[in-house]
Design a protein around this motif. Structure first.
Motif, short mmCIF file in Angstrom:
data_model
loop_
_atom_site.label_atom_id
_atom_site.label_comp_id
_atom_site.label_asym_id
_atom_site.label_seq_id
_atom_site.Cartn_x
_atom_site.Cartn_y
_atom_site.Cartn_z
N GLU A 147 35.46 69.48 83.28
CA GLU A 147 34.96 68.38 82.46
C GLU A 147 35.70 67.08 82.78
OE1 GLU A 147 32.32 68.08 79.99
OE2 GLU A 147 31.78 69.76 81.29
N PRO A 184 32.21 65.56 84.24
CA PRO A 184 31.76 65.89 82.89
C PRO A 184 30.27 66.18 82.79
CG PRO A 184 32.33 63.56 83.07
CD PRO A 184 32.80 64.21 84.32
N GLY A 185 29.96 67.23 82.02
CA GLY A 185 28.57 67.55 81.74
C GLY A 185 27.81 68.14 82.90
N ASN A 195 26.15 72.64 71.87
CA ASN A 195 26.15 71.18 71.75
C ASN A 195 25.40 70.76 70.50
OD1 ASN A 195 27.53 71.05 74.17
ND2 ASN A 195 25.73 70.50 75.38
N SER A 254 28.10 74.50 84.13
CA SER A 254 27.83 75.32 82.94
C SER A 254 28.91 76.37 82.73
CB SER A 254 26.47 76.01 83.07
OG SER A 254 26.52 77.02 84.07
N GLU A 307 21.41 74.51 78.21
CA GLU A 307 22.13 73.25 78.20
C GLU A 307 23.43 73.41 78.99
OE1 GLU A 307 22.75 72.66 74.03
OE2 GLU A 307 24.47 74.02 73.92
N ILE A 308 24.16 72.35 79.16
CA ILE A 308 25.50 72.40 79.70
C ILE A 308 26.45 72.11 78.55
CG2 ILE A 308 27.14 71.50 81.40
CD1 ILE A 308 24.77 72.82 82.70
N ARG A 309 27.10 73.16 78.03
CA ARG A 309 28.00 72.94 76.90
C ARG A 309 29.21 72.12 77.32
NH1 ARG A 309 28.67 78.95 75.69
NH2 ARG A 309 26.48 79.51 75.46
N SER A 310 29.63 71.20 76.46
CA SER A 310 30.86 70.45 76.73
C SER A 310 32.08 71.29 76.33
CB SER A 310 30.85 69.12 75.97
OG SER A 310 30.66 69.34 74.58
#
Length: 323
Positions: A113, A117-118, A322, A121, A313-316
């Motif tokens: 990250e 970032p983002g 998210n 996955s 999604e791509i979790r942070s």
């Protein structure tokens, strides 16, 4: 499950999957992060390597985490999600309470990250960490396509679909078959038990009042019964290695089965069942064959019900969906 690929030059650029849910194209590619996060492989490799240098037993945890993730909701990092006051997540299921290695995934995610970032996955990190854990433990290196998205569902009730340590071969063949695996692939994936330990609570039912005609499971070698009983004398959480080389990825697990020293019912049944005995014998005699078949089966497992596009999604933060 059938997997085919279109190859352009040295890179595998597309994986086409046909599963029990129907045909579909999943955008997994070997070079998925080539432009967006080129350091991803190195970051995960270094993180796993450093963790295993400090604690080699974590290799088994990372491989098991990948399996427990993919068998529930597909390879979407649902096993990483923390429970909330409104939802009890997969990781708090009795079947998952002994999972280890979450901090390794968190460490890799935080580094990635910071760099990109983002982009990467949590599902890909879990799959890649398992791959590297196998390699750093002496097993084969296999490359995996990337591009999995993270799922938004994690419920304790779903873990009822995990195979039980008390399953016999027929039950294992059926359970793995529901995910598109053959009996041979089930046996080779069971070979991941070459790493790690089982708790007494998972096998103590084999040691007394086993069935109406046997006090002790007759498939266990009599000397090994004493070993297991000695382990259980220390309590339900006492740990018994699956084979003599608990931190080395090798074929010792299959040789243990030949010696009637499988720890779980679901281990020893692979030898006692005529449907799987030949595969156990082959892997016990030929470690290279086991390695080759294992890496193929792991690549296949890593494509189970992959989320794509708006499905994920791509979790942070790997532990939270998210907002």
């Amino acid at each position: 499950m059938a997997i085919s690929a279109v190859v352009h030059g040295p890179l595998l650029t597309l994986v086409v999957i046909v599963s029990r849910f129907g045909a579909g194209v999943v955008g997994l590619r070997m070079d998925y992060y080539f432009m967006t996060c080129p350091a991803v492989d190195q970051v995960i490799k270094n993180t796993v390597f450093n963790a295993l240098q400090a604690d080699p037993t974590l290799a088994a945890g990372l491989v098991r985490m990948h399996f427990h993730d993919c068998f529930i909701e597909g390879c979407d990092a649902s096993v990483l999600i923390d429970s909330t006051k409104d939802n009890t997540a997969e990781k708090d299921s009795p079947a998952n309470l002994s999972l280890r290695g979450y901090e390794i995934i968190d460490d890799a995610k935080q580094q990635l990250e910071a760099q990109c970032p983002g982009v990467v996955s949590c599902a890909d990190i879990v799959a890649m960490a398992a791959r590297d854990a196998v390699f750093f433990s002496g097993g084969p290196f296999y490359e995996i396509p990337k591009g999995r998205k993270d799922g938004r569902r994690s419920k304790i009730m779903d873990t009822i679909n995990l195979p039980s340590p008390a399953f016999n071969a027929s039950q294992l063949i059926r359970t793995f078959g529901l995910h598109g695996f053959t009996a041979q692939e089930m046996v080779v994936l069971s070979g991941a038990h070459t790493l790690g330990v089982a708790r007494c609570s998972s096998f103590k039912q084999r040691l007394s009042n086993f069935d109406s005609t046997h006090n002790v499971d007759p498939s266990i070698d009599s000397n090994f019964v004493k070993t297991l009983a000695g382990t259980c004398s220390k309590g339900d959480n006492a740990e018994q290695p699956f084979d003599m080389t608990r931190n080395d990825f090798d074929n010792a697990y299959f040789n243990a089965l030949l010696n009637r020293a499988g720890v779980l019912t679901s281990d020893q049944t692979l030898l006692t069942s005529t449907a799987t005995r030949g595969v156990v014998n082959a892997y016990a005699m030929n470690q290279a064959m086991f390695f080759l078949d294992f890496q193929r089966a792991m690549v296949k497992m890593g494509t189970l019900d992959v989320k794509e596009g708006v499905q994920g999604e791509i979790r942070s933060d790997c532990r939270r969906i998210n907002n």
